[in-house]
Enzyme design. Structure first.
Site, mmCIF file in Angstrom:
data_model
loop_
_atom_site.group_PDB
_atom_site.id
_atom_site.type_symbol
_atom_site.label_atom_id
_atom_site.label_comp_id
_atom_site.label_asym_id
_atom_site.label_seq_id
_atom_site.Cartn_x
_atom_site.Cartn_y
_atom_site.Cartn_z
ATOM 1 N N ASP A 199 35.077 26.696 58.154
ATOM 2 C CA ASP A 199 35.856 27.187 57.167
ATOM 3 C C ASP A 199 34.897 27.607 55.764
ATOM 4 O OD1 ASP A 199 35.091 24.485 56.969
ATOM 5 O OD2 ASP A 199 36.774 23.706 55.683
ATOM 6 N N ILE A 226 33.622 23.141 66.332
ATOM 7 C CA ILE A 226 34.016 22.117 67.334
ATOM 8 C C ILE A 226 35.074 21.487 66.848
ATOM 9 C CG2 ILE A 226 32.004 22.119 68.738
ATOM 10 C CD1 ILE A 226 31.637 19.242 67.468
ATOM 11 N N ASP A 227 35.363 21.354 65.517
ATOM 12 C CA ASP A 227 36.235 20.533 64.948
ATOM 13 C C ASP A 227 37.744 21.104 65.151
ATOM 14 O OD1 ASP A 227 34.113 19.023 64.027
ATOM 15 O OD2 ASP A 227 34.642 19.338 61.934
ATOM 16 N N GLU A 359 35.889 10.773 64.048
ATOM 17 C CA GLU A 359 34.845 10.247 62.955
ATOM 18 C C GLU A 359 35.321 10.528 61.631
ATOM 19 O OE1 GLU A 359 31.141 12.383 62.496
ATOM 20 O OE2 GLU A 359 32.345 14.525 62.443
HETATM 21 P P1 FBP Z 1 30.999 22.823 61.758
HETATM 22 O O1 FBP Z 1 32.283 22.873 60.778
HETATM 23 O O2 FBP Z 1 30.116 23.294 60.685
HETATM 24 O O3 FBP Z 1 31.285 23.683 62.766
HETATM 25 O O4 FBP Z 1 30.533 21.473 61.905
HETATM 26 C C1 FBP Z 1 31.273 20.344 62.572
HETATM 27 C C2 FBP Z 1 30.351 19.283 62.804
HETATM 28 O O5 FBP Z 1 29.988 19.261 64.165
HETATM 29 C C3 FBP Z 1 31.216 17.981 62.557
HETATM 30 O O6 FBP Z 1 32.204 17.612 63.752
HETATM 31 C C4 FBP Z 1 30.067 16.883 62.048
HETATM 32 O O7 FBP Z 1 30.917 15.991 61.216
HETATM 33 C C5 FBP Z 1 29.284 18.019 61.434
HETATM 34 O O8 FBP Z 1 29.331 19.044 62.022
HETATM 35 C C6 FBP Z 1 27.914 17.369 61.602
HETATM 36 O O9 FBP Z 1 26.997 17.696 60.778
HETATM 37 P P2 FBP Z 1 25.218 17.577 61.045
HETATM 38 O O10 FBP Z 1 24.983 18.828 62.099
HETATM 39 O O11 FBP Z 1 25.084 18.317 59.865
HETATM 40 O O12 FBP Z 1 25.094 16.512 61.210
#
Ligand code: FBP
Length: 700
Positions: A199, A226-227, A359
């Site tokens: 987003d 992936i979310d 989470e």
């Molecule tokens: P995106 O929205 O950028 O695709 O990332 C989602 C995610 O995988 C979440 O599920 C998770 O909370 C976060 O990234 C983890 O972030 P990081 O890689 O910075 O630890």
């Protein structure tokens, strides 16, 4: 026994050793050579865009003000074209330079977006050049790019991760960063820039499109995360993009592991496995995991927020008031709900199970949501008014707490409105230190609270454990003892089960009860003895019969947990067939949008939820999807996140099966084994279960 000394050098020269220790294995080769099927329109030599008014949007005033050049964009449907006129052919096939960047967390399938774009671009004109920006948006700002070659593409086809060009989370959110980005695009003579992201990154894409329009540089977004929280509907609720890419693979990977835990847990019968699954805010991944595995308990944040305490509302109404706290669940209430489910399984002898916790669940819990907003604002305000940032200025937890205490004190003494008052400070000091630390962690570059850094499960399970301990002491948490087993054990010791039964168990006289529950008063050997004496079954000072002692011990619950985090592992999985095909076609769509002059559009595939033959590539305008949201303590325009719709068929089905999957009954559990992701063969599912369910009844 004497072992012959191994000649390592010789061993390493052995072809079999070389084969089994090479980085390249048969699965990898199979993936690289796989060619995903293309949507029908891409079978034609050219594609054209048909703008349509069939999908209206509610346009935000602020989006209109900030993005005037792209706000009126419409949905563009990609159509195949056999023999265009010369002018079209020339324009479509003119030589182009296209830059592509991955932004945010990795998501399986990203490499196929590049592959699709590369294949389509080279097909249109073999002289077309694709540049990959390295390590995310920083690569654009700093002009760190590589030219993507066919060899690079072929090495990464159908493979997971973003390894080819890496990713990063920088946001292009200042005038300087925007100016540097523009310079880079001009230096590389880019005709178009492709932003593959979530987003926030698609928000970035919209602003870049607006900014670069004057230079004739097109910007196209691609829905990645992936979310699963990029899902697009028009104002009438018609689905334009049912799911971002990467979701299916991550969910399948998590589900495969979690279902193995269901198997282990119901074999070993001694642990509750606590599985935290990624999803920074929305619980889409948790919902899909529930549908894939039938784990005993799955929390869905959106459902928790939707909770309404009817009794509290009634009570307040009777007193002529309104109880605003009756809407949404508190952390304590949530922990009580979990305890209730654990106790019910224990009563039928199942002191084990699997809990899935998204989470981001805490974001949906009343008081935590407030803390997150307040603390984000405090940190952002501090950063705006000081030279050093909050986290450098206050490096330890104690220093941060001291700063908050100061704010509370000021609000008390000055009697003015403050975002942090004494009540906040008191409530905050009640929560465990590690969680305070979590809530105060640095926000990401987009100002998002980083849930993956917080031990959400630990916070919740800490409360669950405390409450279960209390319930054990009150004699309310017991493991049910099978009646037949009880009888057998006592009869073995030549004792009459019917004499001891009513003294030991509260439900002994209920002949339908297969599992017997020790009386609440029996919570120790001492109280057991007292009950037996009171019942006249032993004399004071006499020892408890061995079989009775054994039965008592079996009724005492030990709540043993194992914690797991499913996130980065699933995010790094190789894509499912669904994600391979989806992303390859997204790449082809990106090129169609570019070749037809689109900008400020997000490449998407309609009808994902129905199945491949009906897939329809299109461009969705990004600007009309933007809304004002709180970021870093300020309102900012962002692409609206899609959270789980509690009225959707997928959620309603999972809710309807909640009781069945909890399996708090004498029959066996109802786990489902999705198995690992299978690339070859016919048995792999063709789309996420969430999509299958949500498509039921949809009129296409
Ligand atoms: P995106 O929205 O950028 O695709 O990332 C989602 C995610 O995988 C979440 O599920 C998770 O909370 C976060 O990234 C983890 O972030 P990081 O890689 O910075 O630890």
């Amino acid at each position: 026994m004497s072992a012959t000394r191994v000649n390592v050098e010789e061993l390493l020269r052995n072809p079999e050793v070389q084969q089994v220790t090479a980085n390249i294995n048969p699965e990898l080769l199979e993936r690289r050579k796989y060619i995903p099927p293309k949507c029908e329109v891409f079978a034609k030599p050219y594609t054209v865009l048909k703008a349509t008014d069939a999908y209206p949007f509610h346009i935000d005033r602020e989006a209109e003000r900030q993005l005037p050049k792209i706000i009126r964009n419409r949905v563009q449907v990609v159509e195949g074209l056999n023999s265009p006129d010369e002018a079209f052919r020339k324009q479509y096939s003119r030589k182009r330079h296209v830059g592509i960047v991955f932004s945010g967390g990795p998501a399986p399938g990203g490499h196929n977006v590049i592959a699709g774009l590369f294949d389509a671009a080279r097909k249109a004109n073999p002289a077309n050049r694709i540049f990959g920006f390295l390590k995310g948006p920083d690569g654009i700002i700093e002009n760190e790019a590589v030219e993507i070659t066919r060899d690079m593409v072929d090495a990464y086809r159908n493979l997971g991760g973003f390894g080819m060009i890496k990713t990063g989370r920088t946001k292009i959110d200042t005038k300087e960063k925007m100016a540097f980005s523009k310079e880079t695009c001009k230096a590389l003579k880019l005709d178009a820039l492709v932003v593959v992201g979530g987003d926030d990154s698609n928000t970035n894409a919209a602003f870049l499109a607006e900014e670069l329009a004057e230079d004739g540089i097109q910007v196209i977004g691609v829905p990645k995360t992936i979310d699963g929280d990029i899902q697009v509907r028009d104002a009438d609720g018609k689905v334009l993009c049912a799911m971002s890419f990467g979701f299916h693979t991550a969910a399948r990977a998590f589900a495969s592991e979690i279902s193995n835990l269901c198997t282990d847990s119901s074999s070993d019968v001694k642990y509750w496995h606590i599985c935290k699954v990624m999803g920074r805010v929305a619980s889409h991944l948790a919902l899909e995991v529930a549908l894939q595995t039938h784990a005993n308990i799955t929390l869905i944040g959106e459902d928790i927020a939707d909770y309404v305490g009817k009794q509290r509302i009634e009570r307040a109404k009777e007193q002529g008031g309104v109880d605003y706290t009756a809407y949404g669940m508190t952390l304590r209430h949530l922990s009580r709900v979990i305890c209730g489910a654990i106790i019910r399984r224990a009563e039928v002898g199942k002191n084990y199970g699997v809990i899935v916790i998204p989470e981001g669940v805490l974001e949906f819990v009343n008081e935590i949501q407030l803390f997150i907003i307040k603390l984000s604002t405090i940190i952002a305000e501090y950063n705006q008014t000081h030279d050093t940032d909050f986290h450098s200025a206050f490096s330890t937890l104690e220093e941060k707490l001291e700063y908050l205490r100061g704010l509370a004190k000021r609000s008390r003494e000055e009697g003015t409105f403050s975002i942090w008052n004494t009540r906040d400070d008191d409530l905050f000091s009640d929560i465990p230190e590690f969680f305070q630390e979590g809530l105060l962690t640095e926000r990401d570059s987009h100002g998002n609270f980083q849930f993956s850094q917080v031990e959400t499960d630990k916070v919740l399970m800490g409360l669950v454990k405390d409450y279960l301990k209390r319930l054990t002491e009150e004699g309310a948490y017991k493991i049910g003892i099978e009646r037949a087993y009880y009888r057998k054990m006592l009869e073995k010791e030549k004792l009459d089960p019917d004499t001891f039964g009513p003294v030991l168990f509260k439900n002994y006289d209920d002949k339908d009860a297969t599992f017997l529950l020790a009386r609440p008063s029996i919570i120790s050997m001492k109280t057991l003895m007292q009950e037996l004496v009171k019942g006249g079954l032993i004399q004071e000072g006499e020892t408890v019969p061995a079989s009775v002692e054994n039965i008592y011990k079996k009724s005492v619950p030990k709540f043993k947990t194992q914690s797991h985090f499913y996130g980065y592992d699933g995010r790094g999985s190789d894509p499912t067939q669904f994600d391979c095909t989806y992303t390859y076609n997204l790449g082809l769509t990106v090129f169609s949008l570019i070749a037809n002059g689109a900008t400020g559009q997000m490449a998407a595939i309609r009808n994902l939820e129905i199945g491949f033959p009906k897939w329809e590539p299109l461009g969705i305008p990004i600007a009309p999807l933007m809304r004002l949201e709180e970021r870093k303590g300020k309102l900012a325009l962002v692409l609206e996140k899609s959270v789980v719709d509690v009225n959707s068929p997928a959620f309603q089905v999972a809710k309807a099966f909640r009781e069945k999957w909890l399996a708090a009954h004498v029959d066996s559990d109802n786990y489902r084994k999705p198995g690992p992701i299978r690339f070859a063969g016919e048995t792999e599912e063709d789309r996420p279960i969430t999509l299958v369910l949500n498509a039921i009844g949809i009129d296409i």
